[in-house]
Design an enzyme around this catalytic site. Structure first.
Site, PDB file in Angstrom:
ATOM      1  N   GLY A  14       0.756  -1.130  -0.159  1.00 35.56           N
ATOM      2  CA  GLY A  14      -0.042  -0.153   0.035  1.00 35.56           C
ATOM      3  C   GLY A  14       0.661   1.347   0.079  1.00 35.56           C
ATOM      4  O   GLY A  14       1.998   1.289   0.447  1.00 35.56           O
ATOM      5  N   ARG A  18      -2.076   8.539   3.382  1.00 40.94           N
ATOM      6  CA  ARG A  18      -2.631   9.604   4.313  1.00 40.94           C
ATOM      7  C   ARG A  18      -1.240   9.882   5.489  1.00 40.94           C
ATOM      8  O   ARG A  18      -1.538  10.609   6.384  1.00 40.94           O
ATOM      9  CB  ARG A  18      -3.694   8.690   5.502  1.00 40.94           C
ATOM     10  CG  ARG A  18      -5.151   9.100   4.286  1.00 40.94           C
ATOM     11  CD  ARG A  18      -6.173   8.207   5.358  1.00 40.94           C
ATOM     12  NE  ARG A  18      -6.337   6.817   4.807  1.00 40.94           N
ATOM     13  CZ  ARG A  18      -6.885   5.906   5.221  1.00 40.94           C
ATOM     14  NH1 ARG A  18      -7.615   6.182   6.107  1.00 40.94           N
ATOM     15  NH2 ARG A  18      -6.691   4.601   5.172  1.00 40.94           N
ATOM     16  N   GLN A  78       3.918  -6.704  -6.113  1.00 41.87           N
ATOM     17  CA  GLN A  78       2.526  -6.686  -6.441  1.00 41.87           C
ATOM     18  C   GLN A  78       2.512  -5.289  -7.145  1.00 41.87           C
ATOM     19  O   GLN A  78       2.479  -4.262  -6.917  1.00 41.87           O
ATOM     20  CB  GLN A  78       1.769  -6.534  -5.314  1.00 41.87           C
ATOM     21  CG  GLN A  78       0.273  -6.481  -5.797  1.00 41.87           C
ATOM     22  CD  GLN A  78      -0.932  -6.264  -4.428  1.00 41.87           C
ATOM     23  OE1 GLN A  78      -0.555  -5.356  -3.948  1.00 41.87           O
ATOM     24  NE2 GLN A  78      -2.243  -6.485  -5.011  1.00 41.87           N
ATOM     25  N   GLY A  83      -6.089  -5.419  -4.524  1.00 42.22           N
ATOM     26  CA  GLY A  83      -6.811  -5.939  -3.177  1.00 42.22           C
ATOM     27  C   GLY A  83      -5.972  -7.019  -2.766  1.00 42.22           C
ATOM     28  O   GLY A  83      -4.793  -7.493  -3.180  1.00 42.22           O
ATOM     29  N   THR A  84      -6.562  -7.351  -1.400  1.00 44.90           N
ATOM     30  CA  THR A  84      -5.675  -8.141  -0.297  1.00 44.90           C
ATOM     31  C   THR A  84      -5.294  -9.737  -0.920  1.00 44.90           C
ATOM     32  O   THR A  84      -4.319 -10.169  -0.552  1.00 44.90           O
ATOM     33  CB  THR A  84      -6.360  -8.171   0.956  1.00 44.90           C
ATOM     34  OG1 THR A  84      -7.720  -8.412   0.872  1.00 44.90           O
ATOM     35  CG2 THR A  84      -6.126  -6.757   1.622  1.00 44.90           C
ATOM     36  N   ASP A 108       1.091  -2.974   8.505  1.00 46.15           N
ATOM     37  CA  ASP A 108       0.736  -1.811   9.008  1.00 46.15           C
ATOM     38  C   ASP A 108      -0.177  -2.000  10.236  1.00 46.15           C
ATOM     39  O   ASP A 108      -0.777  -1.215  10.755  1.00 46.15           O
ATOM     40  CB  ASP A 108      -0.058  -0.645   8.263  1.00 46.15           C
ATOM     41  CG  ASP A 108      -1.741  -1.398   7.633  1.00 46.15           C
ATOM     42  OD1 ASP A 108      -1.830  -2.487   7.872  1.00 46.15           O
ATOM     43  OD2 ASP A 108      -2.170  -0.527   7.043  1.00 46.15           O
ATOM     44  N   GLY A 144     -14.115  -4.977   7.988  1.00 45.78           N
ATOM     45  CA  GLY A 144     -15.092  -6.237   7.497  1.00 45.78           C
ATOM     46  C   GLY A 144     -15.884  -6.801   8.980  1.00 45.78           C
ATOM     47  O   GLY A 144     -15.244  -6.936  10.012  1.00 45.78           O
ATOM     48  N   LYS A 337      30.446   9.221  24.648  1.00 42.02           N
ATOM     49  CA  LYS A 337      30.622   8.763  23.438  1.00 42.02           C
ATOM     50  C   LYS A 337      31.763   7.595  23.160  1.00 42.02           C
ATOM     51  O   LYS A 337      32.547   8.227  23.128  1.00 42.02           O
ATOM     52  CB  LYS A 337      30.293   9.809  22.241  1.00 42.02           C
ATOM     53  CG  LYS A 337      30.020   9.175  20.833  1.00 42.02           C
ATOM     54  CD  LYS A 337      30.871   9.878  19.815  1.00 42.02           C
ATOM     55  CE  LYS A 337      32.312   9.543  19.570  1.00 42.02           C
ATOM     56  NZ  LYS A 337      33.035   9.827  18.566  1.00 42.02           N
TER      57      LYS A 337
HETATM   58  C1  UD1 Z   1      -8.815  -5.057   5.419  1.00 44.68           C
HETATM   59  C2  UD1 Z   1      -9.818  -6.042   5.508  1.00 44.68           C
HETATM   60  C3  UD1 Z   1     -10.994  -5.873   6.327  1.00 44.68           C
HETATM   61  C4  UD1 Z   1     -10.346  -5.770   7.968  1.00 44.68           C
HETATM   62  C5  UD1 Z   1      -9.341  -4.615   7.861  1.00 44.68           C
HETATM   63  C6  UD1 Z   1      -8.571  -4.597   9.159  1.00 44.68           C
HETATM   64  C7  UD1 Z   1      -9.997  -7.029   3.041  1.00 44.68           C
HETATM   65  C8  UD1 Z   1     -10.570  -6.958   1.781  1.00 44.68           C
HETATM   66  N1  UD1 Z   1     -10.518  -6.209   4.117  1.00 44.68           N
HETATM   67  O1  UD1 Z   1      -9.440  -3.975   5.163  1.00 44.68           O
HETATM   68  O2  UD1 Z   1     -12.164  -7.023   6.437  1.00 44.68           O
HETATM   69  O3  UD1 Z   1     -11.623  -5.416   8.698  1.00 44.68           O
HETATM   70  O4  UD1 Z   1      -8.413  -4.832   6.807  1.00 44.68           O
HETATM   71  O5  UD1 Z   1      -7.770  -3.643   9.113  1.00 44.68           O
HETATM   72  O6  UD1 Z   1      -8.995  -7.808   3.325  1.00 44.68           O
HETATM   73  N2  UD1 Z   1      -2.675  -4.273   0.354  1.00 44.68           N
HETATM   74  C9  UD1 Z   1      -1.695  -4.645  -0.409  1.00 44.68           C
HETATM   75  N3  UD1 Z   1      -2.292  -4.791  -1.625  1.00 44.68           N
HETATM   76  C10 UD1 Z   1      -3.427  -4.711  -2.065  1.00 44.68           C
HETATM   77  C11 UD1 Z   1      -4.411  -4.379  -1.314  1.00 44.68           C
HETATM   78  C12 UD1 Z   1      -3.806  -3.878   0.136  1.00 44.68           C
HETATM   79  O7  UD1 Z   1      -0.548  -4.984  -0.240  1.00 44.68           O
HETATM   80  O8  UD1 Z   1      -3.726  -4.632  -3.404  1.00 44.68           O
HETATM   81  C13 UD1 Z   1      -2.383  -4.034   1.716  1.00 44.68           C
HETATM   82  C14 UD1 Z   1      -2.200  -2.746   2.371  1.00 44.68           C
HETATM   83  O9  UD1 Z   1      -0.925  -2.166   2.189  1.00 44.68           O
HETATM   84  C15 UD1 Z   1      -2.444  -3.138   3.904  1.00 44.68           C
HETATM   85  C16 UD1 Z   1      -3.225  -4.271   3.713  1.00 44.68           C
HETATM   86  O10 UD1 Z   1      -2.990  -4.865   2.737  1.00 44.68           O
HETATM   87  O11 UD1 Z   1      -1.251  -3.267   4.573  1.00 44.68           O
HETATM   88  C17 UD1 Z   1      -4.582  -4.073   4.196  1.00 44.68           C
HETATM   89  O12 UD1 Z   1      -5.280  -3.426   3.034  1.00 44.68           O
HETATM   90  P1  UD1 Z   1      -6.309  -2.247   3.303  1.00 44.68           P
HETATM   91  O13 UD1 Z   1      -6.643  -1.577   1.886  1.00 44.68           O
HETATM   92  O14 UD1 Z   1      -5.907  -1.275   4.265  1.00 44.68           O
HETATM   93  O15 UD1 Z   1      -7.781  -3.100   3.727  1.00 44.68           O
HETATM   94  P2  UD1 Z   1      -9.015  -2.437   4.370  1.00 44.68           P
HETATM   95  O16 UD1 Z   1      -9.753  -1.840   3.648  1.00 44.68           O
HETATM   96  O17 UD1 Z   1      -8.382  -1.767   5.847  1.00 44.68           O
HETATM   97 CA    CA Z   2      -6.358  -0.657   6.380  1.00 42.61          CA
END
Ligand code: UD1
Ligand code: CA
Length: 452
Positions: A14, A18, A78, A83-84, A108, A144, A337
């Site tokens: 990601g 922010r 990636q 998406g995750t 994170d 979620g 030091k």
């Molecule tokens: C995600 C969960 C949600 C959960 C929440 C908790 C999913 C679909 N949703 O939502 O159910 O309640 O975390 O904090 O999993 N990332 C990538 N590549 C991507 C997308 C994301 O590496 O294509 C990484 C991001 O950098 C981050 C993590 O995955 O570290 C989570 O992604 P983020 O988009 O923040 O998910 P949420 O919407 O917070």
């Molecule tokens: Ca998040």
């Protein structure tokens, strides 16, 4: 369970917009360590030592940093953030090596407790196909929701896809998942992107697995385990929670913190029982303090070793390479030091000791400076056992003061002093009787003449 092989996939592609930062989000530090490194540590503590790091934004910087905090991790880029689930599949080559357990973590989410990961792995060992680490919160917006039916987890619904009824659910997905290695590839490959965000959601594997009659479970952990850092306010919140945990741990292990909320530890601070830490003390990385020491208020300590029964501060600064042996004293407004302060030596007031050794029992007077730097190179000062350095002396390195050497106050020492010698490095005092009075009269009449 220790026999079960385990791969941890840590998602960190990601952008972290922010954070408003040039630094990739997960490299921002908590207790002096990048937040993603905290996740790595938790994975290792849970016995999930094989690591796949999914990176994207700031990939080069991430690779470089990862060499330090996770030298054995394999990095996968990636290219597009879809998406995750898509992110996890970036590590396909690692996953398809075939592990018993697969842990998916977010880079994170630094406060994840190894205990929660171990508990999730235990469920896999007992036959679960997917284990979700959930938490309860009065304010679930953005997370979620865990949808349960008859005590079984049947789906995770992302906020944007929730019905009004589902939005009321307060049991949320912490984002950490354990998946049976035997099912992982099949489930991940089946994930589609027909949802409000058009992303491949990792969370969809829950419904997929449930529909196939596989065992899917949610385990509950505390909110901190799921605290995701998106901005610097949350970063500070996580730092606060981390520090509170560490202070508690220090106190329970026998360290007295008079005002715990004002003492800051680093991820690797070691501190022995019966050490007393006064208010407003900062420990940077690389500090080891033995037992029975006293760290007085407002001291700043980094990269230093402090042996048993030493006395440090108030207002002391110990920099990297400071090495205090037993019962050494470094007092107020002193900086040390890259120097060894041998047993029982005293450096008590307003002093700089850099690139030096201060022998056992030596006494360094107020205002002493080791002049270690000529603008190009650093030079060494060696002060022998039992030496006495008079106040306000400058020791111009390289220079040696022998055992029991005696330096007159106010000296500038440029040549080495043999054992037990006395060295003066200053002009000899001259006293002229009556001259003070004569001067005063002369200046007074000059002033009167000027006013006229
Ligand atoms: C995600 C969960 C949600 C959960 C929440 C908790 C999913 C679909 N949703 O939502 O159910 O309640 O975390 O904090 O999993 N990332 C990538 N590549 C991507 C997308 C994301 O590496 O294509 C990484 C991001 O950098 C981050 C993590 O995955 O570290 C989570 O992604 P983020 O988009 O923040 O998910 P949420 O919407 O917070
Ligand atoms: Ca998040």
């Amino acid at each position: 369970m220790s026999q079960r092989s385990c791969l941890s996939v840590i998602l960190a592609a990601g952008e972290g917009t922010r954070m408003k930062s040039a630094l990739p989000k997960v490299l921002h530090q908590i207790a002096g360590l990048p937040m993603v490194a905290h996740v790595v540590k938790a994975a290792e503590a849970a016995g999930a030592g094989d690591l796949a790091l999914v990176i994207g934004h700031g990939a080069e910087e991430m690779r470089k940093a990862a060499q330090k905090f996770a030298p054995k991790a394999e990095a996968f880029v990636q290219e597009k953030r879809l998406g995750t689930a898509h992110a996890v599949l970036a590590a396909r080559a690692a996953i398809s090596k075939g592990y018993d357990d697969l842990l998916v973590m977010f880079g994170d989410t630094p406060l994840i407790d190894p205990g929660a990961l171990t508990a999730a792995r235990l469920k896999l060992a007992q036959g679960a196909a997917v284990v979700v680490i959930g938490f309860c919160t009065a304010n679930p917006t953005g997370y979620g929701r865990l949808i349960e039916k008859g005590g079984k987890l049947v789906a995770i619904r992302e906020e944007k896809d929730c019905s009004d009824e589902e939005k009321k659910i307060t049991f949320c997905n912490g984002g950490l998942m354990a998946i049976a290695g035997s099912q992982a590839m099949k489930l991940l490959d089946a994930v589609g992107n027909r949802n409000a965000k058009g992303e491949y959601y990792l969370t969809d594997i829950v419904e997929l697995a449930s529909n196939q009659g596989l065992d899917v479970v949610a385990t509950e952990a505390s909110f901190e385990n799921a605290l995701g850092i998106n901005n610097r306010a949350e970063l500070a919140q996580a730092e606060g929670i981390w520090q509170a945990r560490r202070r508690q741990e220090a106190m329970l292990s026998g360290v007295t913190l008079i005002a715990p909320e004002t003492v800051y530890f680093s991820h690797d601070t070691e501190i022995g029982a019966d050490t007393i830490v006064e208010p407003n003390v900062w420990f940077g990385p690389g500090v080891k303090i033995a037992g029975g020491a006293r760290i007085h208020a407002f001291s700043h300590i980094e990269g230093a070793i402090v042996a048993a029964h030493c006395d440090v501060g108030p207002f002391a600064r110990l920099r990297p390479g400071a090495d205090l042996k037993q019962k050494a004293k470094v007092g107020n407004f002193c900086e040390v030091k890259q120097a060894v302060i041998e047993e029982g030596a005293k450096v008590n007031h307003l002093t700089y000791i850099g690139d030096a050794r201060v022998g056992a029992g030596a006494n360094i007077g107020a205002g002493t400076i080791t002049c270690n730097y000529d603008g190009y190179l650093k030079h060494f000062t060696d002060i022998g056992e039992g030496a006495f350095v008079g106040s306000n002396s400058s020791l111009v390195a390289p220079v040696t003061i022998g055992k029991g050497g005696y330096i007159a106050s106010g000296s500038v020492i440029t040549e080495s002093v043999p054992d037990d010698a006395l060295a003066f490095g200053r002009a000899r005092q001259k006293t002229i009787p009556g001259k003070g009075k004569e001067l005063r009269e002369r200046f007074a009449s000059a002033a009167v003449a000027k006013k006229r």
